[in-house]
Write a protein that holds these residues in place. Structure first.
Motif, short mmCIF file in Angstrom:
data_model
loop_
_atom_site.label_atom_id
_atom_site.label_comp_id
_atom_site.label_asym_id
_atom_site.label_seq_id
_atom_site.Cartn_x
_atom_site.Cartn_y
_atom_site.Cartn_z
N ILE A 53 -2.59 16.17 44.74
CA ILE A 53 -2.78 16.24 43.29
C ILE A 53 -3.51 14.97 42.85
O ILE A 53 -3.11 13.86 43.19
N SER A 54 -4.59 15.16 42.07
CA SER A 54 -5.43 14.00 41.72
C SER A 54 -5.50 13.70 40.23
O SER A 54 -6.20 12.77 39.84
N SER A 55 -4.78 14.46 39.41
CA SER A 55 -4.82 14.23 37.96
C SER A 55 -3.64 14.93 37.31
O SER A 55 -3.00 15.81 37.90
N VAL A 56 -3.37 14.56 36.07
CA VAL A 56 -2.33 15.24 35.30
C VAL A 56 -2.71 16.70 35.12
O VAL A 56 -1.85 17.60 35.19
N ASP A 57 -3.98 16.99 34.91
CA ASP A 57 -4.42 18.38 34.73
C ASP A 57 -4.17 19.20 35.99
O ASP A 57 -3.74 20.36 35.91
N ALA A 72 -1.87 18.60 38.18
CA ALA A 72 -0.41 18.78 38.24
C ALA A 72 0.02 19.96 37.37
O ALA A 72 0.81 20.81 37.80
N ARG A 73 -0.51 20.03 36.16
CA ARG A 73 -0.16 21.12 35.27
C ARG A 73 -0.60 22.47 35.82
O ARG A 73 0.12 23.47 35.72
N LEU A 74 -1.80 22.50 36.42
CA LEU A 74 -2.30 23.74 37.01
C LEU A 74 -1.39 24.20 38.15
O LEU A 74 -1.03 25.38 38.24
N ALA A 75 -1.00 23.28 39.01
CA ALA A 75 -0.12 23.63 40.12
C ALA A 75 1.22 24.15 39.62
O ALA A 75 1.73 25.17 40.11
N ILE A 76 1.77 23.48 38.63
CA ILE A 76 3.07 23.91 38.09
C ILE A 76 2.96 25.28 37.45
O ILE A 76 3.86 26.13 37.59
N SER A 77 1.84 25.54 36.79
CA SER A 77 1.67 26.85 36.12
C SER A 77 1.62 28.00 37.12
O SER A 77 1.86 29.15 36.75
N HIS A 78 1.30 27.70 38.38
CA HIS A 78 1.28 28.74 39.41
C HIS A 78 2.51 28.68 40.31
O HIS A 78 2.50 29.22 41.41
N ALA A 116 5.27 10.31 36.03
CA ALA A 116 5.98 10.12 34.76
C ALA A 116 5.75 11.27 33.79
O ALA A 116 6.56 11.46 32.85
N ARG A 117 4.68 12.04 33.97
CA ARG A 117 4.30 13.04 32.98
C ARG A 117 4.62 14.48 33.36
O ARG A 117 4.36 15.38 32.56
N VAL A 118 5.16 14.70 34.55
CA VAL A 118 5.55 16.06 34.90
C VAL A 118 7.02 16.26 34.55
O VAL A 118 7.79 15.30 34.46
N ARG A 177 -11.55 19.91 44.72
CA ARG A 177 -10.81 20.14 43.48
C ARG A 177 -9.86 21.32 43.63
O ARG A 177 -10.17 22.29 44.33
N LEU A 178 -8.74 21.23 42.95
CA LEU A 178 -7.78 22.33 42.96
C LEU A 178 -8.45 23.55 42.33
O LEU A 178 -8.97 23.49 41.22
N ASP A 179 -8.45 24.66 43.06
CA ASP A 179 -9.15 25.88 42.67
C ASP A 179 -8.14 26.87 42.11
O ASP A 179 -7.27 27.36 42.85
N ALA A 180 -8.25 27.18 40.82
CA ALA A 180 -7.27 28.05 40.17
C ALA A 180 -7.21 29.42 40.82
O ALA A 180 -6.12 30.00 40.98
N ALA A 181 -8.35 29.96 41.21
CA ALA A 181 -8.37 31.29 41.82
C ALA A 181 -7.69 31.28 43.19
O ALA A 181 -6.90 32.17 43.51
N LYS A 182 -7.99 30.29 44.01
CA LYS A 182 -7.34 30.19 45.32
C LYS A 182 -5.84 29.95 45.18
O LYS A 182 -5.04 30.49 45.95
#
Length: 217
Positions: A9-13, A15-21, A49-51, A200-205
């Motif tokens: 994970i390389s950013s807060v965004d 992290a949020r994407l991973a959690i959403s899946h 700190a932000r998750v 980059r984290l790929d939402a589709a994958k």
């Protein structure tokens, strides 16, 4: 269904994407001799700190001495330490004493029969094992993020004998996750390259992997 841990994970965004899946845990990579996903400690601390507190945050560290590892964890504020290189058992005892509230996960790079014995020997000193496909014997150590699949029959033997939860890593993707779960029956799955495109984290994958994981249950 195995727990899902999304690494590198390389950013807060991200992290949020991973959690959403459906990610239950996030891997945050500190300085390494090789491999993807390295970010600086300040960013690791910010993401941790932000998750939500229900999401485990894993600090991937290649350090091998308890004092240095404990200091790094205190700087980063993660809930879990992922020890990607061999940490001597005496150092694991010291680390447990220094950080009583922090989970310890020892990585075992599964290469041959000796890996089974290494895993079983480490298991009493940690909360979980993570089986990966690196090679710490190289001149420039490979300590994860290789995208390679290892011998899952060895991983299954480790799960049967070790007596602690086991995460499976190494070359996992949507196309082989069902086979991996059937072969090893791990507590959790750890993914990095299989859900990324151009680093980059790929939402589709990620969505495809999460769907395949649910179908494997």
């Amino acid at each position: 269904m195995p727990a899902l841990k999304v690494c590198c994970i390389s950013s807060v965004d991200e992290a949020r994407l991973a959690i959403s899946h459906g990610a239950a845990a996030l891997g945050l990579v500190s300085s390494m001799p090789s491999g993807p996903g390295v970010i600086d400690e300040a960013l690791i601390a910010e993401i941790a700190a932000r998750v939500p507190p229900t999401i485990e945050t894993f600090l991937l560290t290649c350090l091998q001495e308890a004092e240095a590892i404990a200091a790094q964890q205190r700087r980063c504020g993660t809930s879990t330490l992922q020890l990607v290189d061999h940490v001597p058992h005496a150092e694991l005892r010291r680390l447990r004493a220094a950080l009583p509230g922090i989970r310890l996960v020892q990585v075992i790079h599964v290469r041959d029969e000796a890996s089974v014995e290494e895993a079983c020997a480490a298991a009493p000193f940690v909360d979980a094992l993570l089986l990966d496909s690196g090679n710490p014997t190289l001149a420039v150590k490979q300590l994860g993020g290789t995208g390679r699949v290892h011998d899952w029959s060895l991983s299954a033997r480790i799960r049967e004998r070790a007596g602690v939860p086991l995460f499976l890593a190494g070359g996992l993707r949507a196309e082989n996750v069902a086979q991996a779960v059937a072969a090893v029956r791990p507590f959790g799955l750890d993914i990095c390259s299989g859900v990324r495109s151009e680093g980059r984290l790929d939402a589709a994958k990620l969505a495809a992997f999460a769907t395949a994981l649910r179908a494997s249950a």
